[in-house]
Design an enzyme around this catalytic site. Sequence first.
Site, short mmCIF file in Angstrom:
data_model
loop_
_atom_site.label_atom_id
_atom_site.label_comp_id
_atom_site.label_asym_id
_atom_site.label_seq_id
_atom_site.Cartn_x
_atom_site.Cartn_y
_atom_site.Cartn_z
N ASP A 183 60.53 44.94 18.96
CA ASP A 183 61.58 46.22 19.19
C ASP A 183 62.65 45.85 19.26
OD1 ASP A 183 58.85 47.92 18.83
OD2 ASP A 183 59.26 48.46 20.97
N ASN A 221 56.44 48.02 17.75
CA ASN A 221 56.04 49.20 17.04
C ASN A 221 57.22 50.07 16.33
OD1 ASN A 221 56.61 49.53 20.09
ND2 ASN A 221 56.51 51.72 19.42
N HIS A 306 53.56 42.15 21.46
CA HIS A 306 54.37 42.98 21.92
C HIS A 306 53.53 44.02 23.06
CE1 HIS A 306 57.49 45.85 21.47
NE2 HIS A 306 56.61 46.96 21.50
N HIS A 316 52.19 53.36 28.44
CA HIS A 316 51.33 52.45 27.49
C HIS A 316 50.22 51.71 28.60
CE1 HIS A 316 54.49 52.86 24.44
NE2 HIS A 316 55.46 52.46 25.37
N HIS A 343 57.22 46.08 25.13
CA HIS A 343 56.58 47.54 24.83
C HIS A 343 56.80 48.46 26.07
CE1 HIS A 343 54.33 50.28 22.48
NE2 HIS A 343 53.29 50.20 23.17
#
Length: 473
Positions: A183, A221, A306, A316, A343
């Site tokens: 990210d 992501n 990640h 998450h 993440h």
Amino acid sequence: MLMSFVFLDSVNTVNAGITSSYIRKEFPAVDIPLDNEVFAVPRGHNAPQQVHITQGNYDGNAVIISWVTFGEPGFSKVQYGTSDKNYEFTAEGKMTNYTFHKYSSGYIHHVLVDGLKYDTKYYYKIGNGESAREFWFRTPPMIGPDVPYKFGIIGDLGQTYNSLSTLEHYMESGAQSVLFLGDLSYADRYQYNDVGIRWDSWGRFVERSTAYQPWIWTAGNHEIEYMPYMNEVVPFKSYLHRYPTPYLASKSTSPMWYAVRRASAHIIVLSSYSPFVKYTPQYHWLKEELGRVDRKKTPWLIVLMHVPIYNSNEAHFMEGESMRAVFEEWFIHHKVDVIFAGHVHAYERSHRISNVMYNVSSGERYPVPDESAPVYITVGDGGNQEGLAGRFRDPQPDYSAFREASYGHSTLEIMNRTHALYHWNRNDEGKKVPTDSFVLHNQYWSSNARERTLMKHNLSLLGWTAYLMKQII
């Protein structure tokens, strides 16, 4: 000595976890305006910008230097040498570009500079005439079991004022390269041409570090950028054009997963968003790469991904379970020292635990203490515009050692083949505050040292017993 031993040994013992009560008085979780000086375009016609380097081969004596020019291609050429302003050598590479919706990326240059000397400062120059720019980097020491080295760990950075605080604090740490956990720019939070524009601004934003030391890239992501409403359906398009990795050097078939060796560490980068179950390319590659690890040369085995495998945040939660089910047994068998993930926009460190005893029919249903397991650390707190993940699950699970919803970065300082010093540093209203730290034991050499000590102790006992028997006879 006794007190030191007690402290060092305590990091592998499962105790009650700590949930920090600290409440972050954060800067606004909004991106810095484009006219801010941190995004300044370098002066000069067609001047190189967004300069960044990463490791260029398996063993660290090469770099890939990347930059962007707008207006015209220029030359994909790097001049370099070991003294300032004296560029003895030249390397040439390739140029690429892409479009995203109606945005055009400009000309993206990638040049491999290899055959470098270890532990040497190199100066390099890119661009032409008055628009040329000059930077430097230092190669790592030659690979060896007791080579000290200091890594920075950053994840989920973005380009907010919190991101700037993290980046500035990291640059004060003295670390020599960054393990980046995915990210990068959060450009996918924008639409249409603004997606590409925010990739450009992020490249200029981090250049103050990335032009001078390698960042080891992991995809997250927010690099996927699957946007059908813009007719953009090729995953990782921007990321793959802009941020190369030395994947071929580790026999990988994809830039999304690869490995490098640096100083005394073997670093494996996995892709949470590429297929990884049995029979897939990533699965086969990881199995082979773990077999290539030589702990006598690179004692420290570090894995980057990640999505965290162990996470007690509401954000998450359980997303890493599928990768855990596939790879956790391998991580334990090969004595991985530490696994870093991002993440989750908070910080968390685990005890050494595992859940490999459970299957759908029998076994332990919950993670249990396991001295052979890695330490799992989530550092997804770089500072992006989505804000902090402030809701942890209650009660804190036994596997969680420390957790806090704040922004910051980590460092891992390898001292020798048996010990490394780890620190997580919180951003506290513009100041860097050391908040969580411990001594990390090397899984391979510490266990072998314990075995050698035990054997020596047993042999001493046998010798003493034989002596006593002689006296009796």
